[in-house]
Design a protein around this motif. Structure first.
Motif, PDB file in Angstrom:
ATOM      1  N   LEU A   1      41.531  36.333  40.595  1.00 46.55           N
ATOM      2  CA  LEU A   1      43.376  36.549  40.316  1.00 46.55           C
ATOM      3  C   LEU A   1      43.058  36.024  38.737  1.00 46.55           C
ATOM      4  CD1 LEU A   1      45.268  35.542  41.844  1.00 46.55           C
ATOM      5  CD2 LEU A   1      44.998  32.422  41.499  1.00 46.55           C
TER       6      LEU A   1
ATOM      7  N   ARG B   1      47.873  37.964  45.365  1.00 45.02           N
ATOM      8  CA  ARG B   1      46.401  38.128  45.797  1.00 45.02           C
ATOM      9  C   ARG B   1      46.651  37.816  47.021  1.00 45.02           C
ATOM     10  NH1 ARG B   1      41.808  32.986  45.061  1.00 45.02           N
ATOM     11  NH2 ARG B   1      44.050  32.630  46.284  1.00 45.02           N
ATOM     12  N   SER B   2      45.786  38.585  47.776  1.00 47.75           N
ATOM     13  CA  SER B   2      45.720  38.183  49.743  1.00 47.75           C
ATOM     14  C   SER B   2      44.186  38.705  50.497  1.00 47.75           C
ATOM     15  CB  SER B   2      47.647  39.128  49.921  1.00 47.75           C
ATOM     16  OG  SER B   2      46.953  40.308  50.641  1.00 47.75           O
TER      17      SER B   2
ATOM     18  N   TYR C   1      42.919  42.544  48.802  1.00 52.60           N
ATOM     19  CA  TYR C   1      43.570  42.383  47.088  1.00 52.60           C
ATOM     20  C   TYR C   1      43.568  41.334  45.982  1.00 52.60           C
ATOM     21  CZ  TYR C   1      48.156  43.721  48.273  1.00 52.60           C
ATOM     22  OH  TYR C   1      49.407  42.902  47.846  1.00 52.60           O
ATOM     23  N   GLU C   2      44.731  42.791  45.460  1.00 58.27           N
ATOM     24  CA  GLU C   2      45.101  41.821  43.700  1.00 58.27           C
ATOM     25  C   GLU C   2      46.385  42.863  42.935  1.00 58.27           C
ATOM     26  OE1 GLU C   2      43.402  38.130  41.498  1.00 58.27           O
ATOM     27  OE2 GLU C   2      41.661  40.326  41.378  1.00 58.27           O
TER      28      GLU C   2
END
Length: 355
Positions: A3, A70-71, A134-135
């Motif tokens: 992260l 972020r997910s 992804y971030e």
């Protein structure tokens, strides 16, 4: 997945939305709720078995919103009906920090987005995205702030390939900004972020390292005057390339050369401006007939309007109105159209020491 967290700036409003604080079985619906003011979030074709993970870090830097997201995998869709109903008209620049390649669809064209790329989105245009886990860092820039820099450039769904030329410079600049953010005053943080916008505009000015629907670009005084005139007179049915030529004392060759950076001629630009206005009127003025909307937006023929609308948006004017009315109760115009406004409204900036 790692992260990337931006250091909090004490002088700007800051908020963190973290799914770790949400019951596991409610996480995806909460993620949809956080995004719902701007875009529809749909389940990915292959959802993770584990509880959904996601985190948003938001910074309100003046009128610009900066987010670090972020997910897990998801699909995103911003439809014509939604655009016509809500108040979001920002330009968005997404710096993809990590994750496998995703896909962006706009204007009937698919574009792959990879780690290190910069994706530009015009919230006034429809778009669909398929994202793996992804971030990304995103800048939400008000239209009034960005449009004068673009001067007719079409940047929607364009991707600057990471690590190349000016895209690499913009990415490095953004990284340095995040490192310096904790030491900046609110005014400094805002000025520094605004200083990035001309660089982003130049990045999309026909960069050979970009892909997606073809852009325009250039900061020509004549083009700016022409676009301003069109923007003020688009609803006049007598405005045509010929009247523009006469109004500005240009030959036909000079007129079309002036519009060359836009990658579309003056007739197309005028028609698209009228269609965009009609698209909004069809939804926001439900008691107006389609003919009233067409003629009020500068079209001299109802049949020409219908054909142009279907060619531009892939559906008829009546179909758009029906779609918008079916979803009217779920998406409403916003009192504050800034991204994530309702979540940042309760956030407070901490005064800088000695301020």
């Amino acid at each position: 997945m790692p992260l990337i967290v931006a250091p909090s700036c004490p002088a700007v409003r800051h908020r963190v939305l973290n799914l770790d604080e949400v019951r596991p079985d409610l996480r995806f619906s909460q993620w949809q709720e956080w995004m719902d003011d701007m875009i529809d979030v749909l389940p990915a074709r292959r959802m993770p078995v584990r509880p959904y993970q996601g985190r948003l870090e938001l910074h309100a830097v003046g009128e610009i919103t900066l987010s670090l997201c972020r997910s897990e995998a998801m699909r995103l869709k911003r439809s014509l009906a939604r655009i016509s109903r809500d108040g979001h008209r920002d330009y968005v620049f997404q710096f993809i920090l990590s994750g496998k390649p995703g896909m962006v669809r706009a204007y009937g064209q698919d574009t792959i987005v990879r780690r290190g790329d910069i994706l530009a989105i015009d919230f006034d245009e429809p778009i669909e995205m398929e994202r793996p886990a992804y971030e990304a860092l995103a800048l939400f820039v008000p239209r009034a702030l960005m449009a004068p820099l673009l001067v007719g450039a079409q940047i929607h769904a364009r991707v600057l390939r990471g690590g190349q030329g000016m895209a690499a410079l913009a990415t490095a600049w953004m990284g340095q900004y995040l490192r310096e953010l904790p030491r900046l005053t609110a005014a400094e943080a805002h000025r520094a972020l605004v200083a990035l916008l001309p660089l982003l505009s130049e990045c999309y000015a026909g960069s050979p390292a970009s892909s997606g629907p073809a852009p325009g670009a250039a900061h020509h005084g004549l083009l700016g005057q022409l676009l301003a005139f069109v923007d003020s007179h688009w609803d006049d049915p007598d405005i045509t390339p010929e009247t523009l030529r006469e109004r500005f004392g240009l030959s036909r060759r000079q007129l079309y050369a002036a519009f060359e950076p836009c990658k579309e001629g003056p007739a197309t630009l005028i028609r698209r401006r009228r269609l965009a206005a009609a698209r909004t009127e069809l939804v926001q003025q439900p008691n107006a007939s389609i003919a009233q909307v067409a003629y009020g937006c500068g079209f001299s023929s109802l049949s020409d309007f219908g054909r142009a609308f279907r060619r531009e948006y892939g559906l008829s004017p009546s179909a758009l109105r029906a779609s918008a009315q079916a979803g009217r109760m779920r998406v409403r115009p916003l009192a504050d159209p800034r991204p994530y406004a309702r979540y940042l409204a309760g956030a407070h900036a901490r005064p800088m020491p000695g301020a």
